[in-house]
Design a protein around this motif. Sequence first.
Motif, PDB file in Angstrom:
ATOM      1  N   ASP A  38     -18.313 -42.431  33.790  1.00 39.27           N
ATOM      2  CA  ASP A  38     -16.783 -40.669  34.032  1.00 39.27           C
ATOM      3  C   ASP A  38     -17.790 -39.663  34.795  1.00 39.27           C
ATOM      4  O   ASP A  38     -19.399 -40.177  35.578  1.00 39.27           O
ATOM      5  N   ASN A  40     -18.798 -36.848  34.716  1.00 38.38           N
ATOM      6  CA  ASN A  40     -19.192 -35.429  34.039  1.00 38.38           C
ATOM      7  C   ASN A  40     -20.618 -36.814  33.189  1.00 38.38           C
ATOM      8  O   ASN A  40     -20.562 -37.281  32.122  1.00 38.38           O
ATOM      9  N   ALA A  92      -9.608 -43.088  33.725  1.00 37.29           N
ATOM     10  CA  ALA A  92      -9.859 -41.821  34.702  1.00 37.29           C
ATOM     11  C   ALA A  92      -8.787 -41.085  35.353  1.00 37.29           C
ATOM     12  O   ALA A  92      -8.130 -42.480  36.139  1.00 37.29           O
ATOM     13  N   ILE A  94      -7.423 -37.885  36.854  1.00 42.75           N
ATOM     14  CA  ILE A  94      -6.992 -36.310  37.468  1.00 42.75           C
ATOM     15  C   ILE A  94      -5.370 -35.985  37.070  1.00 42.75           C
ATOM     16  O   ILE A  94      -4.075 -36.727  38.142  1.00 42.75           O
ATOM     17  N   ASN A 195      -8.456 -32.713  27.517  1.00 39.08           N
ATOM     18  CA  ASN A 195      -8.593 -31.971  28.222  1.00 39.08           C
ATOM     19  C   ASN A 195      -7.971 -30.859  29.607  1.00 39.08           C
ATOM     20  O   ASN A 195      -7.963 -31.129  29.986  1.00 39.08           O
TER      21      ASN A 195
HETATM   22  N1  LIG Z   1      -2.830 -36.326  28.423  1.00 40.08           N
HETATM   23  C1  LIG Z   1      -1.883 -36.978  28.756  1.00 40.08           C
HETATM   24  O1  LIG Z   1      -0.325 -36.117  28.787  1.00 40.08           O
HETATM   25  C2  LIG Z   1      -1.549 -38.006  29.865  1.00 40.08           C
HETATM   26  C3  LIG Z   1      -0.014 -38.374  29.862  1.00 40.08           C
HETATM   27  C4  LIG Z   1      -0.053 -39.839  30.526  1.00 40.08           C
HETATM   28  C5  LIG Z   1      -1.034 -40.494  30.965  1.00 40.08           C
HETATM   29  N2  LIG Z   1      -2.482 -39.688  31.694  1.00 40.08           N
HETATM   30  C6  LIG Z   1      -3.890 -40.384  31.786  1.00 40.08           C
HETATM   31  O2  LIG Z   1      -3.804 -40.673  31.191  1.00 40.08           O
HETATM   32  C7  LIG Z   1      -6.293 -40.834  31.864  1.00 40.08           C
HETATM   33  C8  LIG Z   1      -6.916 -39.997  31.363  1.00 40.08           C
HETATM   34  O3  LIG Z   1      -6.380 -38.571  30.460  1.00 40.08           O
HETATM   35  P1  LIG Z   1      -6.348 -37.697  29.751  1.00 40.08           P
HETATM   36  O4  LIG Z   1      -5.273 -37.275  29.763  1.00 40.08           O
HETATM   37  O5  LIG Z   1      -7.506 -38.238  27.983  1.00 40.08           O
HETATM   38  O6  LIG Z   1      -7.107 -36.260  30.357  1.00 40.08           O
HETATM   39  P2  LIG Z   1      -9.188 -35.837  30.295  1.00 40.08           P
HETATM   40  O7  LIG Z   1      -8.785 -34.648  31.270  1.00 40.08           O
HETATM   41  O8  LIG Z   1      -9.390 -35.395  27.939  1.00 40.08           O
HETATM   42  O9  LIG Z   1     -10.026 -36.734  30.823  1.00 40.08           O
HETATM   43  C9  LIG Z   1     -10.185 -37.669  32.304  1.00 40.08           C
HETATM   44  C10 LIG Z   1     -12.104 -38.149  31.790  1.00 40.08           C
HETATM   45  O10 LIG Z   1     -11.790 -37.932  33.234  1.00 40.08           O
HETATM   46  C11 LIG Z   1     -13.031 -38.107  33.528  1.00 40.08           C
HETATM   47  N3  LIG Z   1     -12.703 -37.883  35.294  1.00 40.08           N
HETATM   48  C12 LIG Z   1     -11.787 -37.036  36.223  1.00 40.08           C
HETATM   49  N4  LIG Z   1     -12.772 -37.697  37.899  1.00 40.08           N
HETATM   50  C13 LIG Z   1     -13.368 -38.762  37.673  1.00 40.08           C
HETATM   51  C14 LIG Z   1     -13.946 -39.273  38.511  1.00 40.08           C
HETATM   52  N5  LIG Z   1     -13.786 -38.860  39.856  1.00 40.08           N
HETATM   53  N6  LIG Z   1     -14.523 -40.071  38.401  1.00 40.08           N
HETATM   54  C15 LIG Z   1     -14.581 -40.798  36.970  1.00 40.08           C
HETATM   55  N7  LIG Z   1     -14.474 -40.162  36.303  1.00 40.08           N
HETATM   56  C16 LIG Z   1     -13.320 -38.719  36.154  1.00 40.08           C
HETATM   57  C17 LIG Z   1     -12.741 -36.587  33.535  1.00 40.08           C
HETATM   58  O11 LIG Z   1     -14.833 -36.068  33.532  1.00 40.08           O
HETATM   59  C18 LIG Z   1     -12.562 -36.874  31.895  1.00 40.08           C
HETATM   60  O12 LIG Z   1     -13.828 -36.849  31.077  1.00 40.08           O
HETATM   61  C19 LIG Z   1      -5.815 -40.672  33.126  1.00 40.08           C
HETATM   62  O13 LIG Z   1      -5.734 -41.572  33.723  1.00 40.08           O
HETATM   63  C20 LIG Z   1      -4.474 -39.064  33.236  1.00 40.08           C
HETATM   64  O14 LIG Z   1      -3.546 -39.419  33.768  1.00 40.08           O
HETATM   65  C21 LIG Z   1      -3.093 -38.715  30.665  1.00 40.08           C
END
Ligand SMILES: NC(=O)c1ccc[n+]([C@@H]2O[C@H](COP(=O)([O-])OP(=O)(O)OC[C@H]3O[C@@H](n4cnc5c(N)ncnc54)[C@H](O)[C@@H]3O)[C@@H](O)[C@H]2O)c1
Length: 254
Positions: A38, A40, A92, A94, A195
């Motif tokens: 990650d 972070n 990972a 965003i 988050n």
């Molecule tokens: N939460 C949703 O509703 C949702 C739905 C569909 C898809 N997704 C996908 O699921 C995946 C996980 O997202 P989440 O919802 O658990 O989000 P989250 O924000 O809780 O977790 C994402 C993690 O990725 C890390 N991260 C961000 N930029 C990074 C980088 N440049 N290098 C390495 N790590 C990095 C962050 O520090 C964080 O720990 C993502 O790819 C997101 O697009 C999320």
Amino acid sequence: MTGKLDNKVAIVTGAGSGMGKAIAELFARQGASVVIADINADSLSAVVSEIEAKGGNAFQVVTDMSKETDVISMVKETVDHYNKLDILVNNAGIMDNFKTVGNVSDELWQKVLAINLTGPFIASREAINVMKNQENGGVIVNNASIGGLFGARGGAAYSTAKHGLIGLTKNIGATYGVFGNVRANAIAPGAVATNIGASITEPDELGMKALAAAGEGPTGQPEQIAQLALFLASDESSFVNGEVITADGGWTAR
Ligand SMILES: NC(=O)c1ccc[n+]([C@@H]2O[C@H](COP(=O)([O-])OP(=O)(O)OC[C@H]3O[C@@H](n4cnc5c(N)ncnc54)[C@H](O)[C@@H]3O)[C@@H](O)[C@H]2O)c1
């Protein structure tokens, strides 16, 4: 107790939070040695401690998925540490404030594409070049989104990157999966309580209008997605390859 991932080594990117954290914790409970990657560093240490406190095996590598050198090091450090790599979970990612094409800056476009698509491509390349030489090959699981299947679940950059990630998944499946020993599949989650929502600070008006027109879906928990990632990473899915599996509680079924 035997686990579904005993003796496996797995990298999970974005494992400091949300779905990545849930996937890393479940994989560790199922016997895998998990590389927690990650950007972070603080969240990484916390996840490693939690896994170790429960008797699991984890190793952290601070990684910015938008930096090629970081991604290459992530795979190299894994192989240096554990001597192999069985599973790569490209998780990972965003969001992009649902910015529509007319409102996307070059900077936002490049950042979203770098983290959500180019990073997973480089990680897959490095992983495949290790996995293809292993007796038992390897497995890639890409966490895409229903935004990778439909147009109004993210902004222009997010939708493009996630559609691209699904294309990458199918190409790996059709090549290394069919003619080699590396399977690849994608998950397309709907709304999941993590988050990532906190990053939607300046939502695009037209992007939100399009999302609203797509209707509301139920909200799932990260652990529900982790169970699907476990299935795709384990031998239980040995004949599933090049697929994208939606997990959205029925949102897009309507
Ligand atoms: N939460 C949703 O509703 C949702 C739905 C569909 C898809 N997704 C996908 O699921 C995946 C996980 O997202 P989440 O919802 O658990 O989000 P989250 O924000 O809780 O977790 C994402 C993690 O990725 C890390 N991260 C961000 N930029 C990074 C980088 N440049 N290098 C390495 N790590 C990095 C962050 O520090 C964080 O720990 C993502 O790819 C997101 O697009 C999320």
